[in-house]
Design a protein around this motif. Structure first.
Motif: not given
Length: 165
Positions: A122-123, A125, A19, A134, A129-131, A22-23
């Motif tokens: 990764l979906s 997350a 994760l 990133t 988590d993504v924020e 990827e970001h």
């Protein structure tokens, strides 16, 4: 009593590493950078103690106000030192699945390969988590690791005084 904690889980560590990679714009970072940003991912409140690079502190302080879903640490520096073998297990697993480059890892860099990430991993997350991934991937993992005002010095989580300038 046996207690589960994601910080010690190799599979959760592999998920977090992917994760974060990827970001990150280059989809790679030094292994020690990954250790530091992974700690901030699991324990975002620790961001409050980071010496932020110019222009990225506002968002970092906001994310630092988010309580860890896991728990708190008595000493982040000791925790990072004591869990040194976990990132090696995580990167070995990812090398085994050809998701990160074995050659880059020999040079201390964790770099994604062109191998697609399995299924919808990764979906899993959530938006939080993504924020966080990133922010960490674009603002913190891109800070140079070594030297004056490098990530090691800014985080105060690793010895930096003997790094090359």
């Amino acid at each position: 009593m046996l207690v589960y904690h994601p910080a010690f889980d190799v599979y959760h560590g592999a998920f977090r590493a992917l994760l974060l990679l990827e970001h990150t714009p280059s989809k790679s970072m030094f292994a020690d950078t990954l250790r530091i940003v992974d700690l901030y991912f699991v324990f975002p409140y620790l961001l409050a103690e980071l010496d932020f690079p110019k222009g990225v502190g506002r968002e970092g302080r906001r994310l630092a106000g988010v309580h860890s879903r896991f728990n708190s640490l008595p000493s982040p520096k000791v925790f990072l030192s004591q869990t040194k073998s976990l990132p090696r297990l995580v990167t070995s697993a990812l090398v085994g699945k050809q998701l990160i480059s074995e050659e880059s890892l020999k040079d201390g860099v964790v770099a994604r390969t062109d191998e697609p990430i399995p299924g919808d991993l990764l979906s899993q997350a959530d938006a939080r988590d993504v924020e966080l991934a990133t922010y960490l991937g674009t603002k913190i993992a891109t800070v140079p690791l070594l030297g004056r005002k490098g990530l090691k010095e800014r985080s105060k989580l690793m010895e930096f005084r003997y790094d090359p300038a």
